[in-house]
Motif scaffolding. Sequence first.
Motif, mmCIF file in Angstrom:
data_model
loop_
_atom_site.group_PDB
_atom_site.id
_atom_site.type_symbol
_atom_site.label_atom_id
_atom_site.label_comp_id
_atom_site.label_asym_id
_atom_site.label_seq_id
_atom_site.Cartn_x
_atom_site.Cartn_y
_atom_site.Cartn_z
ATOM 1 N N ALA A 12 0.896 -1.109 -0.017
ATOM 2 C CA ALA A 12 -0.003 -0.189 0.029
ATOM 3 C C ALA A 12 0.818 1.328 -0.007
ATOM 4 O O ALA A 12 1.923 1.154 0.498
ATOM 5 N N VAL A 13 0.330 2.257 -0.621
ATOM 6 C CA VAL A 13 1.025 3.431 -0.869
ATOM 7 C C VAL A 13 0.205 4.724 -0.523
ATOM 8 O O VAL A 13 -1.240 4.454 -0.850
ATOM 9 N N SER A 14 0.630 5.928 0.438
ATOM 10 C CA SER A 14 -0.509 7.050 0.684
ATOM 11 C C SER A 14 0.622 8.249 0.502
ATOM 12 O O SER A 14 1.673 8.094 0.353
ATOM 13 N N LYS A 15 -0.067 9.349 0.957
ATOM 14 C CA LYS A 15 0.469 10.641 0.873
ATOM 15 C C LYS A 15 -0.158 11.509 1.921
ATOM 16 O O LYS A 15 -1.308 11.559 2.413
ATOM 17 N N VAL A 16 0.887 11.958 2.906
ATOM 18 C CA VAL A 16 0.442 13.034 3.707
ATOM 19 C C VAL A 16 1.305 14.330 3.365
ATOM 20 O O VAL A 16 2.290 14.192 3.609
ATOM 21 N N CYS A 17 0.434 15.441 2.995
ATOM 22 C CA CYS A 17 1.226 16.731 2.518
ATOM 23 C C CYS A 17 2.155 16.016 1.415
ATOM 24 O O CYS A 17 1.830 15.632 0.484
ATOM 25 N N ASP A 18 3.448 16.344 1.546
ATOM 26 C CA ASP A 18 4.508 16.148 0.825
ATOM 27 C C ASP A 18 5.365 15.043 1.225
ATOM 28 O O ASP A 18 6.175 14.401 0.325
ATOM 29 N N LEU A 19 4.611 14.098 2.047
ATOM 30 C CA LEU A 19 5.431 12.915 2.603
ATOM 31 C C LEU A 19 4.617 11.488 1.858
ATOM 32 O O LEU A 19 3.398 11.392 1.990
ATOM 33 N N GLU A 20 5.512 10.858 1.553
ATOM 34 C CA GLU A 20 5.073 9.683 0.877
ATOM 35 C C GLU A 20 5.161 8.628 1.726
ATOM 36 O O GLU A 20 6.349 8.449 2.489
ATOM 37 N N VAL A 21 4.063 7.703 2.045
ATOM 38 C CA VAL A 21 4.063 6.558 2.709
ATOM 39 C C VAL A 21 3.714 5.152 2.138
ATOM 40 O O VAL A 21 2.842 5.268 1.376
ATOM 41 N N ALA A 22 4.803 4.064 2.597
ATOM 42 C CA ALA A 22 4.351 3.035 1.751
ATOM 43 C C ALA A 22 5.046 1.821 2.547
ATOM 44 O O ALA A 22 5.774 2.110 3.333
ATOM 45 N N ARG A 23 4.202 0.727 2.385
ATOM 46 C CA ARG A 23 4.780 -0.567 3.027
ATOM 47 C C ARG A 23 4.332 -1.928 2.259
ATOM 48 O O ARG A 23 3.416 -1.726 1.402
ATOM 49 N N THR A 24 4.860 -2.796 2.621
ATOM 50 C CA THR A 24 4.619 -4.105 2.028
ATOM 51 C C THR A 24 4.976 -5.326 2.875
ATOM 52 O O THR A 24 5.992 -5.023 3.435
ATOM 53 N N GLY A 25 4.360 -6.227 2.955
ATOM 54 C CA GLY A 25 4.729 -7.560 3.617
ATOM 55 C C GLY A 25 4.505 -7.243 5.227
ATOM 56 O O GLY A 25 3.632 -6.800 5.455
ATOM 57 N N LEU A 26 5.331 -7.888 5.945
ATOM 58 C CA LEU A 26 4.875 -7.993 7.405
ATOM 59 C C LEU A 26 5.461 -6.911 8.292
ATOM 60 O O LEU A 26 6.558 -6.431 8.206
ATOM 61 N N ARG A 27 4.918 -6.250 9.487
ATOM 62 C CA ARG A 27 5.274 -5.277 10.276
ATOM 63 C C ARG A 27 6.171 -6.275 11.438
ATOM 64 O O ARG A 27 5.737 -7.753 11.437
ATOM 65 N N GLU A 28 6.812 -5.623 12.406
ATOM 66 C CA GLU A 28 7.268 -6.540 13.431
ATOM 67 C C GLU A 28 6.212 -7.550 14.173
ATOM 68 O O GLU A 28 6.327 -8.330 14.302
#
Length: 457
Positions: free
Chosen positions: A334-350
Motif C-alpha cells: 500500500a502507498v499513500s501521501k500526507v502533505c508532501d510525505l510519501e508513505v509505503a509498506r509491503t509485507g509484514l510489520r514486526e
Amino acid sequence: MGERVVIIGADATGMAAASQARRLKSAAELDIVVFERGHFTSYSACGIPYWVGGEVGGPDELIARTAAEHRARDIDLRLRTEVSEIDVAGQRVRARDLESGQDYWTEFDKLVIATGATPIRPALPGADAARMHGVQTLDDGQALIETLRATEGRQAVVVGAGYIGVEMAEALIHRGFQVTMVNRGAEPMSTLDPDMGVLIRKAMQGMGIQVIGNAEVTAFRTDVRGQVTAVVTAEAEYPADVVVLGLGVRPATDLARAAGLPLGAYGGLLTDLAMRVRGHENIWAGGDCVEVLDMVSGSLRHIPLGTHANKHGQIIGSGVGGDYATFPGVVGTAVSKVCDLEVARTGLRERDARAAGLQYVSVTVESTSRSGYYPGAAPMTVKMLAERRSGRLLGVQIVGREGAGKRIDIAAVALTARMTVEQMVALDLGYAPPFSPVWDPVQVAARKAVGAIRRQT
C-alpha cells in the motif's frame, strides 16, 4: 436466452467481472444483471479524499465508466436497487427499487457477490448523530461535502488514524477546517510500525493538525437537534462541528452471512483460487467483501484495496464467462501521501512477524531519493525485516518525500518472488543521479539486513 449471471455491487469488482464476462460471451449467451444501491458505478473510492479536499473534481472525474456506457454493452445495470436477500437453494435474489419501494425476485444461474465494505461506526453514545460521516463510496463523499458546505463552524475531528483518517484530515485542512485527529494507538497508521508512524505524526503536526494518541473515544456529544458537538475521550473533550470516522472498514457480508455462505475470522467471504465461494460452484465473490491469502505469512487477511478488487473482477469475469484464471494472494502493498510525505509498506510489520512465529532481524536506514549532490535530493527512511536464518525478505516500510513511495514496488516484487535480502543487494536496478544514489535506498537497507543476519548466526 443463455445463462443469467446476477452481480451484487457495481464498483471495481462487480463491473470488472461484468465487463470481462461480456468480452467472453455475447448477450445471447449470457444475460448479465447488476444491482447497485448507490447512484454511481465503476468509480475510484481512493480518490474521494482528494475530491473532498478540492484537489480533483468529482464525482464525474472519479468515474471510470458510466452506467450508460455499461448498458451500451448489453449489461442490465440497475442503480438505486438494493439486494436484501440471497436464496442460495432457490438460486434467486430479492431486490428493492429504492426509488419506488418495489420488491421483486430475480433468478440466477451464476451469482457474483461484490458488496464491498462498510465504514466501522463504533457502538458508542451519539454515534448516529448528524454531521458524522464514514467515507467509503461516492455517495458518502457527496454527503460529507454537503455537510462541510452547510457547516458554519470550522472545527473538525477525525476519529482513527489509518489511511482514510490521515487522508481525510489533510483534505479537511485544505477545506479550511481546524482539524483534530483522535487515535487510540500511540502513532498514526497502524499499518506501519510505531517507529515509522512517528514520522507521519510529525508531518501532520507540521500541517497544523492536532494529533491525539493513546486516546480511546467513549462518546459523542450532541445538541438538541441531534447534531454532533464534541468527541469525548477518557481524558478530554474535543469540540466538533463535523466528525469523520477513519476507523477502517469491515466486509459488507450481512447478506452472505444470512444466506449461510462461509465467512472467515475477519468476517469476509472465503473463496478458492478462482474466487469461487467455497462449497458453491455457481457463486463467486471478490473485492473488499472477501479475505485473501497473505503470501508472506501464509494466513488469511482482509485487505480492502482497489488494486485487488479490480483483479478479482477480472478473474471472476473469466470464470463466469467460461474461461479460467486464479488469484494467488497478496503481499500487503500500500502507498499513500500526507502533505508532501510519501508513505509505503509491503509485507509484514514486526508484530505480524512475531504473530506468525518468525524469528527476524529489523534494520532502518536513512538515505536520499537522489544522489546527495543533485538538486532536489530529499531524505528517505527505509525499514526492512528479514527472516533471521534464511535471509528471506519479510517486509519493508518507506517514509520520505518525492520519489520514495513507489520504491516499495521493488520490495513487493522481491516478496512475491520470495527473494532473500542478499539477492536484493545484487539486483541490477537503474541508476542516474536525478533518480537515485549509486546504492538505491532499498538496497542499502538490504545490505544492512545481510550484515545483521550474519552477526546473529
